[in-house]
Structures are given as C-alpha cells and as structure tokens.
Design a protein around this motif. Structure first.
Motif, PDB file in Angstrom:
ATOM      1  N   ASP A  91       1.035  -1.264   0.127  1.00 20.84           N
ATOM      2  CA  ASP A  91      -0.002   0.089   0.060  1.00 20.84           C
ATOM      3  C   ASP A  91       0.771   1.380   0.065  1.00 20.84           C
ATOM      4  O   ASP A  91       1.563   1.241   0.841  1.00 20.84           O
ATOM      5  CB  ASP A  91      -0.660   0.046   1.086  1.00 20.84           C
ATOM      6  CG  ASP A  91      -1.883   1.279   1.284  1.00 20.84           C
ATOM      7  OD1 ASP A  91      -2.843   1.019   0.607  1.00 20.84           O
ATOM      8  OD2 ASP A  91      -1.660   2.145   1.754  1.00 20.84           O
ATOM      9  N   ARG A  93       0.125   4.673   0.578  1.00 22.12           N
ATOM     10  CA  ARG A  93       0.089   5.229   1.506  1.00 22.12           C
ATOM     11  C   ARG A  93       0.656   4.989   2.997  1.00 22.12           C
ATOM     12  O   ARG A  93       1.407   5.483   3.599  1.00 22.12           O
ATOM     13  CB  ARG A  93      -1.381   5.434   1.707  1.00 22.12           C
ATOM     14  CG  ARG A  93      -1.873   6.468   2.786  1.00 22.12           C
ATOM     15  CD  ARG A  93      -3.222   6.681   2.899  1.00 22.12           C
ATOM     16  NE  ARG A  93      -3.809   7.863   3.596  1.00 22.12           N
ATOM     17  CZ  ARG A  93      -3.819   9.270   2.783  1.00 22.12           C
ATOM     18  NH1 ARG A  93      -3.827   9.255   1.468  1.00 22.12           N
ATOM     19  NH2 ARG A  93      -4.343  10.322   3.602  1.00 22.12           N
ATOM     20  N   GLN A  94       0.495   3.548   3.170  1.00 23.97           N
ATOM     21  CA  GLN A  94       1.061   2.988   4.357  1.00 23.97           C
ATOM     22  C   GLN A  94       2.544   3.003   4.009  1.00 23.97           C
ATOM     23  O   GLN A  94       3.503   3.261   5.155  1.00 23.97           O
ATOM     24  CB  GLN A  94       0.636   1.497   4.410  1.00 23.97           C
ATOM     25  CG  GLN A  94       1.118   0.898   5.793  1.00 23.97           C
ATOM     26  CD  GLN A  94       0.813  -0.621   5.969  1.00 23.97           C
ATOM     27  OE1 GLN A  94       0.119  -1.121   5.222  1.00 23.97           O
ATOM     28  NE2 GLN A  94       1.132  -1.342   6.897  1.00 23.97           N
ATOM     29  N   ALA A 150       2.657   7.239  -4.079  1.00 23.86           N
ATOM     30  CA  ALA A 150       1.739   7.772  -3.392  1.00 23.86           C
ATOM     31  C   ALA A 150       1.167   8.804  -4.184  1.00 23.86           C
ATOM     32  O   ALA A 150      -0.348   8.968  -4.217  1.00 23.86           O
ATOM     33  CB  ALA A 150       2.348   8.540  -2.197  1.00 23.86           C
ATOM     34  N   ALA A 153      -1.027   6.913  -6.668  1.00 19.20           N
ATOM     35  CA  ALA A 153      -2.243   6.258  -5.869  1.00 19.20           C
ATOM     36  C   ALA A 153      -3.289   7.323  -5.370  1.00 19.20           C
ATOM     37  O   ALA A 153      -4.492   6.992  -4.905  1.00 19.20           O
ATOM     38  CB  ALA A 153      -1.907   5.575  -4.737  1.00 19.20           C
ATOM     39  N   ASP A 155      -2.650   9.511  -3.079  1.00 18.37           N
ATOM     40  CA  ASP A 155      -2.556   9.567  -1.627  1.00 18.37           C
ATOM     41  C   ASP A 155      -1.749  11.237  -1.686  1.00 18.37           C
ATOM     42  O   ASP A 155      -1.639  11.823  -0.379  1.00 18.37           O
ATOM     43  CB  ASP A 155      -1.563   8.790  -1.022  1.00 18.37           C
ATOM     44  CG  ASP A 155      -2.493   7.456  -1.083  1.00 18.37           C
ATOM     45  OD1 ASP A 155      -3.678   7.430  -0.926  1.00 18.37           O
ATOM     46  OD2 ASP A 155      -1.883   6.547  -1.256  1.00 18.37           O
ATOM     47  N   LEU A 198       0.151  13.425   5.151  1.00 15.35           N
ATOM     48  CA  LEU A 198      -0.879  12.511   4.872  1.00 15.35           C
ATOM     49  C   LEU A 198      -2.260  12.955   5.553  1.00 15.35           C
ATOM     50  O   LEU A 198      -3.317  12.349   4.847  1.00 15.35           O
ATOM     51  CB  LEU A 198      -0.726  10.920   5.253  1.00 15.35           C
ATOM     52  CG  LEU A 198       0.703  10.676   4.088  1.00 15.35           C
ATOM     53  CD1 LEU A 198       0.942   9.042   4.590  1.00 15.35           C
ATOM     54  CD2 LEU A 198       0.360  10.573   2.859  1.00 15.35           C
ATOM     55  N   ASP A 200      -3.260  11.711   7.987  1.00 16.99           N
ATOM     56  CA  ASP A 200      -3.968  10.389   8.816  1.00 16.99           C
ATOM     57  C   ASP A 200      -3.396  10.640  10.274  1.00 16.99           C
ATOM     58  O   ASP A 200      -2.443  11.083  10.727  1.00 16.99           O
ATOM     59  CB  ASP A 200      -3.120   9.146   8.201  1.00 16.99           C
ATOM     60  CG  ASP A 200      -3.863   8.947   6.736  1.00 16.99           C
ATOM     61  OD1 ASP A 200      -4.860   9.474   6.572  1.00 16.99           O
ATOM     62  OD2 ASP A 200      -3.238   8.229   6.166  1.00 16.99           O
TER      63      ASP A 200
END
Length: 219
Positions: A91, A93-94, A150, A153, A155, A198, A200
């Motif tokens: 992933d 973002r991860q 990223a 994707a 992100d 991000l 997050d």
C-alpha cells in the motif's frame, strides 16, 4: 616425496572479533567527534576511551579521515537498510507513512551518529566524498520512488517526487538538532509529521512493528 599437508585456510572476510572491534572503534569515534568536533577530536582520544594504544587502531583504519568515512558510511548504510525493510509494503500510503516514521525513529535513536553525519560533512575527505554522495543519491531516488507511488495512488497531490523526497528528508532529519529524549517521544514526533503530510492519524508503534527489523522506540 611426502604429500604436503594443507595449510590453514586463508580468511576471505574479517573475523567476527575484527568486525566487533571495528564497530566499537566507529561507535567511540562517533562519540568523540560529536562531543569534541572532528577538528578537536583525535585518534588518541578514541584510543584512550577504548583503553588501547593509538598504534592498535591502525590495524583497523589508516587515518582519522578514514574513521570519519566509516561513520558516514555507517549512517547512510543504516538509512538504506531501513528502506529495504519497508520495500515489501504494497500500500503506497502505508509505505510513505512507514518511511516517515522510520526516518524519525532512526535519527532519534542515533542522535550522535547523525549529528556527526550532518555537522561534520565539510570535513569529509575528497577521497571518500563521491562514494558517500552516490549512496545519498540512491537514498533520495528511493524515497522519490515512494513519493511517486503515493502520487499515482492519489494519496499525495501531483508534486515533483525529487523535491518532495528532499523535503521529507529535511523535515525528518532535522530531528537530530532539537529532539530531547527526556521530553519528546519519537513516535509522537512521527505522528505529527505523518499527519502533516498525509492527514492520517496512525498507530506508529503498530505500523513499525509490522516491518521486519524495525527498532524499538527509545521512549
């Protein structure tokens, strides 16, 4: 004629004892150059802290300049190894969040090492400069690749990956200047930076625990 017995096999790699002693010399040199600066620190100081004669150091290194190179190489090699540890993350973002957290924790865990790396850079001998510079270019390119994933994707906004890689490195590496182990938690610092990039809120310890070889928090 009698058959000659086979001799002792020639060592093709340094022994574990040699490697361990060299690691001790690099760690001690890091402390000496961090505490006294490269110009004021000496091989005599390093030998004294290790309880060795200065002449014994020359079995492991040729000069003070080479010791500084060993310190630089250790820092950039550690950084590249940390990238290897997170290369399996699918992933995007991860992976980017993990990269930020890894970078913060790495610098917070080794403040003297990275202080020498950044503060003593002008003292690096020209004979070693290109090798270190090449590894730095590799490091930036690999971070840029994570940024590019990223962006693809969705992100991150459509930013220049190389510019973003340098921005991330600047933000996370500067921790060596101000991080206070008695007051600051490296995972909280990483959390702040991840949210800035991000947006997050993540469980940083859990994020890093999923990465093989991840070091424990110093907090």
């Amino acid at each position: 004629m009698p058959r000659r017995r086979p001799g002792r096999p020639r060592l093709t790699e340094p022994s574990p004892e040699y490697r361990q002693r060299l690691e001790e010399i690099i760690e001690t040199g890091t402390r000496v150059f961090h505490d006294r600066g490269y110009d004021s620190g000496s091989l005599d100081d390093v030998a004294a802290e290790l309880g060795l004669r200065k002449a014994s150091l020359y079995h492991y290194l040729r000069s003070k300049a080479q010791l500084l190179y060993f310190i630089f190489d250790r820092a950039i090699t550690l950084a590249l190894q940390r990238l290897d540890e997170m290369s399996h993350i699918a992933d995007a973002r991860q992976q980017l969040a993990t990269l930020i957290a890894h970078q913060v924790r790495m610098v917070a865990d080794e403040p003297s090492l990275f202080a020498v790396f950044f503060d003593q850079r002008p003292r690096l001998d020209d004979a070693f400069e290109e090798e270190i510079r090449q590894k730095e270019r590799t490091y930036v390119a690999r971070i840029a690749a994570v940024v590019k994933r990223a962006v693809a994707a969705g992100d991150l906004p459509d930013v220049d990956p190389r510019h973003a890689a340098h921005a991330l490195l600047g933000m996370t590496s500067w921790v060596y200047k101000w991080f206070d182990a008695e007051r600051d938690d490296p995972d909280q610092v990483a959390q702040t930076m991840i949210r800035m990039v991000l947006g997050d809120t993540v469980d940083v310890p859990a994020l890093l625990a999923a990465v093989p070889g991840s070091s424990p928090s110093i907090a």
